[in-house]
Design a protein around this motif. Structure first.
Motif, PDB file in Angstrom:
ATOM      1  N   SER A 193      -3.690  -5.653  -4.072  1.00 42.49           N
ATOM      2  CA  SER A 193      -2.633  -4.905  -4.774  1.00 42.49           C
ATOM      3  C   SER A 193      -2.595  -3.437  -4.369  1.00 42.49           C
ATOM      4  O   SER A 193      -1.920  -2.630  -5.007  1.00 42.49           O
ATOM      5  N   SER A 194      -3.296  -3.077  -3.309  1.00 44.84           N
ATOM      6  CA  SER A 194      -3.368  -1.670  -2.913  1.00 44.84           C
ATOM      7  C   SER A 194      -2.364  -1.298  -1.825  1.00 44.84           C
ATOM      8  O   SER A 194      -2.210  -0.129  -1.503  1.00 44.84           O
ATOM      9  N   PHE A 195      -1.690  -2.290  -1.232  1.00 45.19           N
ATOM     10  CA  PHE A 195      -0.706  -1.975  -0.185  1.00 45.19           C
ATOM     11  C   PHE A 195       0.393  -3.036  -0.153  1.00 45.19           C
ATOM     12  O   PHE A 195       0.220  -4.153  -0.648  1.00 45.19           O
ATOM     13  N   CYS A 196       1.526  -2.668   0.441  1.00 45.41           N
ATOM     14  CA  CYS A 196       2.656  -3.578   0.567  1.00 45.41           C
ATOM     15  C   CYS A 196       2.369  -4.610   1.649  1.00 45.41           C
ATOM     16  O   CYS A 196       2.026  -4.259   2.779  1.00 45.41           O
ATOM     17  N   ALA A 197       2.521  -5.873   1.304  1.00 49.12           N
ATOM     18  CA  ALA A 197       2.228  -6.949   2.260  1.00 49.12           C
ATOM     19  C   ALA A 197       3.262  -7.032   3.374  1.00 49.12           C
ATOM     20  O   ALA A 197       3.019  -7.663   4.407  1.00 49.12           O
ATOM     21  N   LYS A 198       4.416  -6.390   3.203  1.00 52.33           N
ATOM     22  CA  LYS A 198       5.477  -6.443   4.212  1.00 52.33           C
ATOM     23  C   LYS A 198       5.371  -5.299   5.214  1.00 52.33           C
ATOM     24  O   LYS A 198       5.338  -5.518   6.430  1.00 52.33           O
ATOM     25  N   CYS A 199       5.343  -4.076   4.713  1.00 50.27           N
ATOM     26  CA  CYS A 199       5.360  -2.914   5.616  1.00 50.27           C
ATOM     27  C   CYS A 199       4.022  -2.200   5.724  1.00 50.27           C
ATOM     28  O   CYS A 199       3.849  -1.310   6.557  1.00 50.27           O
ATOM     29  N   GLY A 200       3.068  -2.573   4.885  1.00 48.12           N
ATOM     30  CA  GLY A 200       1.734  -1.970   4.953  1.00 48.12           C
ATOM     31  C   GLY A 200       1.604  -0.654   4.222  1.00 48.12           C
ATOM     32  O   GLY A 200       0.548  -0.014   4.267  1.00 48.12           O
ATOM     33  N   ILE A 252       6.892  -4.705 -11.037  1.00 43.60           N
ATOM     34  CA  ILE A 252       5.640  -4.151 -11.554  1.00 43.60           C
ATOM     35  C   ILE A 252       5.648  -2.652 -11.263  1.00 43.60           C
ATOM     36  O   ILE A 252       5.865  -2.239 -10.119  1.00 43.60           O
ATOM     37  N   ASN A 253       5.463  -1.833 -12.294  1.00 45.28           N
ATOM     38  CA  ASN A 253       5.520  -0.393 -12.090  1.00 45.28           C
ATOM     39  C   ASN A 253       4.234   0.132 -11.452  1.00 45.28           C
ATOM     40  O   ASN A 253       3.241  -0.593 -11.317  1.00 45.28           O
ATOM     41  N   HIS A 254       4.272   1.389 -11.055  1.00 44.79           N
ATOM     42  CA  HIS A 254       3.158   1.955 -10.291  1.00 44.79           C
ATOM     43  C   HIS A 254       1.870   1.983 -11.100  1.00 44.79           C
ATOM     44  O   HIS A 254       0.790   1.693 -10.576  1.00 44.79           O
ATOM     45  N   GLN A 255       1.967   2.317 -12.392  1.00 43.17           N
ATOM     46  CA  GLN A 255       0.770   2.369 -13.232  1.00 43.17           C
ATOM     47  C   GLN A 255       0.116   1.002 -13.336  1.00 43.17           C
ATOM     48  O   GLN A 255      -1.112   0.875 -13.245  1.00 43.17           O
ATOM     49  N   ALA A 256       0.930  -0.038 -13.534  1.00 43.10           N
ATOM     50  CA  ALA A 256       0.398  -1.397 -13.659  1.00 43.10           C
ATOM     51  C   ALA A 256      -0.244  -1.855 -12.350  1.00 43.10           C
ATOM     52  O   ALA A 256      -1.290  -2.504 -12.346  1.00 43.10           O
ATOM     53  N   LEU A 257       0.384  -1.510 -11.225  1.00 46.78           N
ATOM     54  CA  LEU A 257      -0.162  -1.877  -9.923  1.00 46.78           C
ATOM     55  C   LEU A 257      -1.488  -1.164  -9.679  1.00 46.78           C
ATOM     56  O   LEU A 257      -2.447  -1.750  -9.158  1.00 46.78           O
ATOM     57  N   SER A 258      -1.558   0.089 -10.086  1.00 47.74           N
ATOM     58  CA  SER A 258      -2.808   0.852  -9.954  1.00 47.74           C
ATOM     59  C   SER A 258      -3.898   0.265 -10.840  1.00 47.74           C
ATOM     60  O   SER A 258      -5.081   0.255 -10.480  1.00 47.74           O
ATOM     61  N   TYR A 259      -3.490  -0.241 -12.011  1.00 48.11           N
ATOM     62  CA  TYR A 259      -4.456  -0.856 -12.926  1.00 48.11           C
ATOM     63  C   TYR A 259      -5.070  -2.108 -12.295  1.00 48.11           C
ATOM     64  O   TYR A 259      -6.290  -2.321 -12.373  1.00 48.11           O
ATOM     65  N   LEU A 260      -4.237  -2.937 -11.652  1.00 50.19           N
ATOM     66  CA  LEU A 260      -4.752  -4.134 -10.986  1.00 50.19           C
ATOM     67  C   LEU A 260      -5.712  -3.764  -9.860  1.00 50.19           C
ATOM     68  O   LEU A 260      -6.743  -4.423  -9.667  1.00 50.19           O
ATOM     69  N   THR A 261      -5.378  -2.721  -9.120  1.00 54.31           N
ATOM     70  CA  THR A 261      -6.263  -2.276  -8.041  1.00 54.31           C
ATOM     71  C   THR A 261      -7.592  -1.794  -8.603  1.00 54.31           C
ATOM     72  O   THR A 261      -8.661  -2.084  -8.062  1.00 54.31           O
ATOM     73  N   ALA A 262      -7.534  -1.070  -9.732  1.00 54.95           N
ATOM     74  CA  ALA A 262      -8.757  -0.601 -10.380  1.00 54.95           C
ATOM     75  C   ALA A 262      -9.620  -1.772 -10.828  1.00 54.95           C
ATOM     76  O   ALA A 262     -10.855  -1.742 -10.709  1.00 54.95           O
ATOM     77  N   LEU A 263      -8.981  -2.832 -11.338  1.00 49.52           N
ATOM     78  CA  LEU A 263      -9.716  -4.038 -11.736  1.00 49.52           C
ATOM     79  C   LEU A 263     -10.484  -4.632 -10.563  1.00 49.52           C
ATOM     80  O   LEU A 263     -11.533  -5.242 -10.746  1.00 49.52           O
ATOM     81  N   SER A 264      -9.924  -4.461  -9.368  1.00 50.24           N
ATOM     82  CA  SER A 264     -10.521  -5.076  -8.187  1.00 50.24           C
ATOM     83  C   SER A 264     -11.721  -4.293  -7.660  1.00 50.24           C
ATOM     84  O   SER A 264     -12.568  -4.857  -6.971  1.00 50.24           O
ATOM     85  N   VAL A 265     -11.793  -2.993  -7.982  1.00 53.69           N
ATOM     86  CA  VAL A 265     -12.827  -2.155  -7.342  1.00 53.69           C
ATOM     87  C   VAL A 265     -13.787  -1.488  -8.324  1.00 53.69           C
ATOM     88  O   VAL A 265     -14.911  -1.137  -7.938  1.00 53.69           O
ATOM     89  N   LEU A 266     -13.368  -1.317  -9.571  1.00 51.73           N
ATOM     90  CA  LEU A 266     -14.226  -0.630 -10.532  1.00 51.73           C
ATOM     91  C   LEU A 266     -15.053  -1.617 -11.350  1.00 51.73           C
ATOM     92  O   LEU A 266     -14.725  -2.796 -11.447  1.00 51.73           O
ATOM     93  N   SER A 267     -16.114  -1.106 -11.967  1.00 54.75           N
ATOM     94  CA  SER A 267     -16.949  -1.939 -12.834  1.00 54.75           C
ATOM     95  C   SER A 267     -16.214  -2.219 -14.140  1.00 54.75           C
ATOM     96  O   SER A 267     -15.310  -1.460 -14.529  1.00 54.75           O
TER      97      SER A 267
END
Length: 257
Positions: free
Chosen positions: A152-159, A199-214
């Motif tokens: 969830s940290s980058f666009c799968a189409k354009c990167g 999905i808004n930017h805050q929600a996308l950032s939250y998913l990314t945080a779930l993937s990398v933070l404790s």
């Protein structure tokens, strides 16, 4: 061969089997999903211990005659008594149990047990609002266990990276979850996709945080109501779309969950 053994277990369901017996579905740390018979009438000590959502160390005997398991003892560590008093907690626990059973622990018994155990123990201690966010976190981590979680940290189409702080105008725009490709795409690339979930930017950032933070770090993060609903729609879709049969807990309890 020793036919007696013990393992950490969570009671997922209990169904009557005969006049005084029950078939118990267990999520175990060492063996994944197991089905065992509990003998005895309603007044027996074991009936009061072997109750849905209780967790602890279960003692089993493998009966070679009937090729089945018998529960001989249960050392309960956690009772999760609040689940019977709160409809959301009951449905959330039921959904987690159903997913574990239908995915066969995602092929990772110990990791599945640890995820489910941690979620149920945490659910016991929080209010409903906190529990709903906890359920989203659990599902996102279980999606990773299933091997179907997209970055969830980058666009799968354009990167394009989603990690850079956007301008105030971009904050008002939605990125998208691509339902066909099971990936995340930016607002520009999303124009060309038909089946998508905003999905808004805050929600996308939250998913990314779930993937990398404790887990302890993630619990400190906030998310607005709109972002929460967007993430819930996405994770429910991913889970349901990757399980062969329908999830009854979602279908019947969607308004509660």
């Amino acid at each position: 061969m020793n036919r007696n053994f013990s393992t950490q277990a969570i009671i997922l369901s209990i169904k009557s089997s005969g006049e005084n017996n029950s078939t118990v579905t267990l999520l175990t740390k060492s063996n994944g999903i197991l089905y065992a018979t509990l003998y005895g009438g309603p007044k027996s000590k074991m009936k009061s211990l072997v109750t849905t959502w209780n967790s602890g160390v279960i003692y089993l005997y493998e009966n070679p005659t009937v090729k089945g398991l018998k529960i001989t003892d249960f050392d309960v560590k956690n009772y999760h008594s609040s689940f019977s008093q709160n409809l959301f907690k009951l449905w959330a626990a039921s959904l987690v149990a159903e997913i574990s059973i239908k995915t066969k622990c995602a092929g990772s018994n110990e990791q599945c047990f640890n995820l489910v155990s941690g979620f149920l123990d945490g659910l016991e201690l929080v209010n409903e609002e906190q529990g709903k966010l906890g359920l989203i976190r659990f599902l996102w981590r279980y999606i990773e266990l299933l091997g179907i979680r997209s970055d969830s940290s980058f666009c799968a189409k354009c990167g394009k990276s989603f990690l850079e702080a956007p301008s105030s105008s971009l904050l008002q725009q939605n990125h998208f979850y691509n339902m066909i490709g099971n990936n995340f795409i930016c607002s520009e690339c999303g124009k060309f996709e038909e089946r998508k979930i905003p999905i808004n930017h805050q929600a996308l950032s939250y998913l990314t945080a779930l993937s990398v933070l404790s887990p302890s770090e993630v619990r400190k993060l906030n998310i607005d109501k709109n972002g929460f609903e967007q993430i819930k729609q996405i994770v429910f879709f991913i889970i349901q779309n990757n399980i062969d049969s329908k999830l009854n807990s979602i279908e019947t309890g969607i308004g509660i969950l």
